[in-house]
Every structure is written in structure tokens, then in C-alpha cells.
Write an enzyme that holds these catalytic residues in place. Structure first.
Site, short mmCIF file in Angstrom:
data_model
loop_
_atom_site.label_atom_id
_atom_site.label_comp_id
_atom_site.label_asym_id
_atom_site.label_seq_id
_atom_site.Cartn_x
_atom_site.Cartn_y
_atom_site.Cartn_z
NE ARG A 282 -1.33 2.15 3.03
CZ ARG A 282 -0.33 2.89 3.53
NH1 ARG A 282 0.24 3.84 2.81
NH2 ARG A 282 0.14 2.67 4.75
CD GLU B 266 2.47 10.23 4.71
OE1 GLU B 266 1.98 11.38 4.85
OE2 GLU B 266 3.17 9.90 3.75
N GLY B 267 3.03 11.73 9.92
CA GLY B 267 2.56 12.32 11.17
C GLY B 267 2.46 11.25 12.23
CD GLN C 175 -16.28 -16.55 30.44
OE1 GLN C 175 -15.73 -15.81 31.24
NE2 GLN C 175 -17.41 -17.17 30.73
NE ARG D 46 -0.21 13.55 7.84
CZ ARG D 46 0.13 14.72 8.34
NH1 ARG D 46 -0.77 15.70 8.44
NH2 ARG D 46 1.36 14.93 8.75
C1 LIG Z 1 9.36 3.16 6.68
C2 LIG Z 1 9.28 4.65 6.58
C3 LIG Z 1 9.02 5.25 5.37
C4 LIG Z 1 8.99 6.66 5.26
N1 LIG Z 1 8.76 7.24 4.03
C5 LIG Z 1 8.91 8.58 3.90
C6 LIG Z 1 8.83 9.20 2.60
O1 LIG Z 1 8.56 8.54 1.58
N2 LIG Z 1 9.06 10.53 2.49
C7 LIG Z 1 9.34 11.32 3.59
O2 LIG Z 1 9.55 12.50 3.40
N3 LIG Z 1 9.41 10.76 4.84
C8 LIG Z 1 9.20 9.41 5.01
N4 LIG Z 1 9.28 8.84 6.27
C9 LIG Z 1 9.63 9.68 7.42
C10 LIG Z 1 8.51 9.90 8.41
O3 LIG Z 1 7.53 10.75 7.88
C11 LIG Z 1 9.12 10.42 9.71
O4 LIG Z 1 9.81 9.32 10.31
C12 LIG Z 1 8.12 11.00 10.67
O5 LIG Z 1 7.66 12.26 10.21
C13 LIG Z 1 8.68 11.19 12.09
O6 LIG Z 1 9.89 11.85 12.07
P1 LIG Z 1 11.15 11.25 12.88
O7 LIG Z 1 11.27 9.82 12.57
O8 LIG Z 1 12.30 12.13 12.60
O9 LIG Z 1 10.74 11.36 14.42
P2 LIG Z 1 10.84 12.66 15.35
O10 LIG Z 1 10.16 13.81 14.69
O11 LIG Z 1 12.23 12.83 15.81
O12 LIG Z 1 9.93 12.19 16.58
C14 LIG Z 1 10.42 11.31 17.60
C15 LIG Z 1 9.35 11.24 18.69
O13 LIG Z 1 9.13 12.56 19.25
C16 LIG Z 1 7.75 12.88 19.15
N5 LIG Z 1 7.57 14.30 18.96
C17 LIG Z 1 8.12 15.11 17.99
N6 LIG Z 1 7.68 16.36 18.11
C18 LIG Z 1 6.81 16.36 19.16
C19 LIG Z 1 5.99 17.35 19.80
N7 LIG Z 1 5.95 18.63 19.37
N8 LIG Z 1 5.25 16.99 20.87
C20 LIG Z 1 5.23 15.70 21.30
N9 LIG Z 1 5.97 14.73 20.75
C21 LIG Z 1 6.73 15.05 19.69
C22 LIG Z 1 7.23 12.08 17.96
O14 LIG Z 1 5.83 11.93 18.01
C23 LIG Z 1 8.00 10.78 18.16
O15 LIG Z 1 7.34 9.98 19.10
C24 LIG Z 1 9.24 7.45 6.41
C25 LIG Z 1 9.47 6.83 7.66
C26 LIG Z 1 9.49 5.45 7.75
C27 LIG Z 1 9.76 4.81 9.08
#
Ligand SMILES: Cc1cc2nc3c(=O)[nH]c(=O)nc-3n(C[C@H](O)[C@H](O)[C@H](O)COP(=O)(O)OP(=O)(O)OC[C@H]3O[C@@H](n4cnc5c(N)ncnc54)[C@H](O)[C@@H]3O)c2cc1C
Length: 394
Positions: A99, A372-373, A288, A252
Site C-alpha cells: 500500500r 505521515e505524522g 472467554q 494520510r
Molecule cells: C518506513 C518509513 C518510510 C517513510 N517514508 C517517507 C517518505 O517517503 N518521504 C518522507 O519525506 N518521509 C518518510 N518517512 C519519514 C517519516 O515521515 C518520519 O519518520 C516522521 O515524520 C517522524 O519523524 P522522525 O522519525 O524524525 O521522528 P521525530 O520527529 O524525531 O519524533 C520522535 C518522537 O518525538 C515525538 N515528537 C516530535 N515532536 C513532538 C511534539 N511537538 N510533541 C510531542 N511529541 C513530539 C514524535 O511523536 C515521536 O514519538 C518514512 C518513515 C518510515 C519509518
């Protein structure tokens, strides 16, 4: 008073939610369901174990009209948003990586070109992408800019009539197998989207290995070192975060449907297993505690299906808001993850093998929960929507 008679129910669609679909929608659902049964399910656990996605399947998916299917013109199928959602649901019954491949192609790579591209860019890219001849990816996230993409460092500057891009993107689905990347970069004019063909000098897309989730999906880094592109490669229709954020809303929306499919795959596997597995001289479905797990799964899937259909109808009549998409992404994905974990427990030791789909879905859903958030970000979007106070930053 007469006793209530027992009427057998459909355990797979207890409330007959799919009875709310019209014939065209049911036909699409059945077509994609057959494709998944014939082309995905027989091999998916091997692909997952090997960490590969069969790129050659793209043309068959294109022939089915799965890419950019809710977009009009340029070779796209132009079906309703509910039909696009149903396709996502059925594909993710197979695997979240499959997907994701379709979501990224249609909602993240084709959509920005369709929405913000010039007529020439649309003619150049969209028909071949709809046919699955050209694979796209979407570069927004960076190693240090995930939940807060507006902090991106990748930048582009004008040099005569060209643009020169520098920076890197992380976690990019389809990156290494993509023929074209839509890359978002900081410029003096705001955040702009660039169409970067693979093979452009200075552009590399090394694959990320050693993943424990979405293994039947390619995830990559994008590295841009003095990538020079003529002005025709910038998307003319947007110069702000509205560009990438509108793409995320599209993706999303597909995810909130897809999660229901992954959840259904786990529930159906657990229900079947519980009916056959005997312990203490009876099928474990007779206990259950097992019934409680199965009922909670069934109720959550039916609720998620209704939410998805309701949001799909709203998207089709133009009334769906981004916050309502957050509602669906937040709840349907977290429910699916809970269902996968609960189904895994019903399968006991067998639940940790790839012989059953449950562990694979459970591991995949960890990524779906984050991309995606994240769960937290959608919670904050909803918190802002109902209180009027944003809590993203202190
Ligand atoms: C398999 C996979 C495929 C992906 N594909 C794409 C793609 O095609 N294109 C693309 O652009 N990206 C892609 N992504 C990236 C994805 O969108 C990001 O991983 C995601 O936005 C989270 O960012 P991060 O991993 O840097 O985590 P972080 O932003 O560092 O977050 C780490 C933790 O902190 C929390 N956090 C952050 N800010 C706050 C806040 N203000 N308040 C409370 N908690 C907070 C988060 O919720 C999380 O629990 C992909 C990721 C994965 C794992």
C-alpha cells in the site's frame, strides 16, 4: 417472553458496512482483493523476509489503474475518493509496504505534479507514472527534520536560469528504485518542490538496510550535491509548506483506510486460528479471554471501517478537513496496531513466525504509526482543533 433466537452473523463484516457501498465500489473492492490474493499473498512473506519489493509489479498495478487513481486526466483513473480508499484497504490487507508503494506513487509523487505542476510537467510525467512505467518518490523528511519538516536544511538557489540543490533526505519510500523524486527544498522564495530525475548529476539514493518493519518496501536516503536543474523542473504552483503538507493529507487519507485492511488480515488470521487450535480439550475460541480479544478486534475494525467510509464520503463531497483526516489516521492506525498485537498473542508461539501474516503486519504498523505524522503529532493537531491552543512548541 420468548427466548432471543441465535442468528448467525458475518464475523468479517458484522455491521455490513460494505453494504453501504454501491455496485461500482464493490466491483473495485473485489478487483483489488483478487489482485492481492493472486499476486501479493502467495509471495509476500518471502519478499518481506528477503527485504525486497518486486518493482516489476508496477506495470500490472498501473494497468489496474491503481496509481493516482483519484486524480483526473493525464492517464489517471479519476475514480472517487471512496474507491481510492477501498483500494488502499485491500492492498494493505496484503501488506503495508505494498500500500505504501501505491500511496507514495499516487498521493506523494503524482499529486504534487498534478496539483502544482505546469501543463508541460503534467504531460511529461503523469501518464507514464499512472501506467507504472515511471516510479516516483517524495523527499521531505531529513535526518534532523522529521515531525517538524519546516526546519529542513536542504536548499536550492537560483544560478542564472538554473537551480542548484544541496542537502539530503532520509527515510524516503521507493527512493532507490524511483525514476523521479519530488524533493522539497528551502529557497529565498519559500519552500519549493523540485522534480529531480534519477541519474541527474549529483543525485544519489542509497538504500537503507537492516529494517525490522516495512521490509517489502524500499526505504532510502536521497543525497543532493550541487544538483543543477533548469527552471522547468521546479513546481510553479506553490512556494510554501502548503505544498508538501497538502500531499501528506492525501497520503494520510489513504493510510486511514489501509490500516483497516492490515487490522482485518490480523483479525481473520486470529479468528481462524482460534477456531482450530485446541488446548485443555477445547478450541481456544471457546475461552472467554480469547473471545474478549476477538470481539474487541471485530468492534474496532467495524468502527474504523465506518470512520474511513464517512471520511471518504466527506472527501468526495468536498467537506473533509485536514483535522478530520488526522482523526482517522490517529485512531485507525493505533487500533490496527493494538489488533495486530492482540492477534499475535492468540497465535501463541506460531504468532512469531512468518507462516502467518500477523507478525509482519504488526512490525509494519510500527512504521505506519510513525510516518505521515506520528501518533503524537495527530494528537496535537486534534488538541489544537478542539481547544484553539497549539501545543507543538513550548
Ligand atoms: C518506513 C518509513 C518510510 C517513510 N517514508 C517517507 C517518505 O517517503 N518521504 C518522507 O519525506 N518521509 C518518510 N518517512 C519519514 C517519516 O515521515 C518520519 O519518520 C516522521 O515524520 C517522524 O519523524 P522522525 O522519525 O524524525 O521522528 P521525530 O520527529 O524525531 O519524533 C520522535 C518522537 O518525538 C515525538 N515528537 C516530535 N515532536 C513532538 C511534539 N511537538 N510533541 C510531542 N511529541 C513530539 C514524535 O511523536 C515521536 O514519538 C518514512 C518513515 C518510515 C519509518
Amino acid at each position: 417472553m420468548s427466548e432471543l433466537s441465535f442468528t448467525p452473523s458475518d464475523p468479517h463484516d458484522f455491521l455490513d458496512v460494505d453494504g453501504l457501498l454501491d455496485n461500482e465500489e464493490k466491483l473495485l473492492r473485489d478487483t483489488v482483493r483478487s489482485f492481492v490474493a493472486d499476486r501479493i499473498l502467495p509471495d509476500i512473506s518471502q519478499w518481506w523476509e528477503d527485504g525486497v519489493f518486486p518493482k516489476e509489479m508496477a506495470k500490472d498495478m498501473g494497468a489496474l489503474g491503481l496509481f493516482g487513481m483519484h486524480l483526473d486526466g493525464y492517464g489517471c483513473a479519476g475514480v472517487s475518493n471512496v474507491m481510492y480508499g477501498l483500494a488502499c484497504r485491500e492492498l494493505e490487507f496484503g501488506d503495508s509496504g505494498v500500500r505504501s508503494f501505491v500511496s507514495v506513487q499516487g498521493s506523494l509523487a503524482m499529486f504534487p505534479i498534478w496539483k502544482f505542476g505546469s501543463e508541460e510537467q503534467k504531460q511529461e510525467w503523469l501518464p507514464r507514472m499512472a501506467a507504472g512505467e515511471v516510479i516516483g518518490c517524495f523527499g521531505l523528511t531529513e535526518a534532523d527534520s522529521g515531525s517538524d519538516p519546516s526546519s529542513m536544511k536542504t536548499h536550492a538557489r537560483r544560478d542564472g536560469s538554473d537551480w542548484v540543490l544541496n542537502g539530503s533526505k532520509m527515510w524516503i519510500t521507493n527512493g532507490s528504485i524511483a525514476d523521479v523524486a519530488v524533493v522539497w527544498a528551502r529557497t529565498d522564495e519559500g519552500i519549493r518542490g523540485f522534480i529531480v530525475p534519477a541519474g541527474t548529476k549529483g543525485f544519489e539514493a542509497p538504500q537503507i538496510h537492516h529494517k525490522g518493519s516495512l521490509r517489502a518496501s524500499v526505504t532510502s536516503e536521497l543525497v543532493l550535491t550541487d544538483v543543477r536543474l533548469p527552471d522547468e523542473f521546479v513546481l510553479p504552483g506553490v512556494a510554501s509548506m502548503r505544498g508538501p503538507l497538502s500531499c501528506l493529507n492525501e497520503a494520510r487519507y489513504g493510510i486511514l483506510w489501509g490500516a483497516v485492511g492490515a487490522a482485518r488480515a490480523c483479525y481473520e488470521a486470529a479468528l481462524a486460528y482460534a477456531g482450530e487450535r485446541t488446548q485443555f480439550d477445547m478450541p481456544i475460541s471457546g475461552f472467554q479471554l480469547t473471545q474478549q480479544k476477538l470481539v474487541e478486534m471485530m468492534v474496532a475494525i467495524q468502527r474504523g471501517s465506518l470512520v474511513a467510509l464517512h471520511l471518504g464520503r466527506r472527501k468526495d463531497d468536498g467537506s473533509l478537513t485536514p483535522e478530520q483526516i488526522s482523526f482517522g489516521k490517529l485512531d485507525n492506525v493505533r487500533q490496527a496496531l493494538d489488533i495486530a498485537r492482540s492477534a499475535r498473542s492468540i497465535l501463541g508461539a506460531n504468532g512469531i513466525t512468518y507462516e502467518y501474516p500477523v507478525f509482519r503486519h504488526m512490525a509494519n504498523l510500527e512504521s505506519v504509526f510513525t510516518y505521515e505524522g506520528t501518533n503524537e503529532i495527530h494528537t496535537l493537531i486534534l488538541g489544537n482543533a478542539i481547544t484553539g491552543r497549539q501545543a507543538f512548541k513550548p
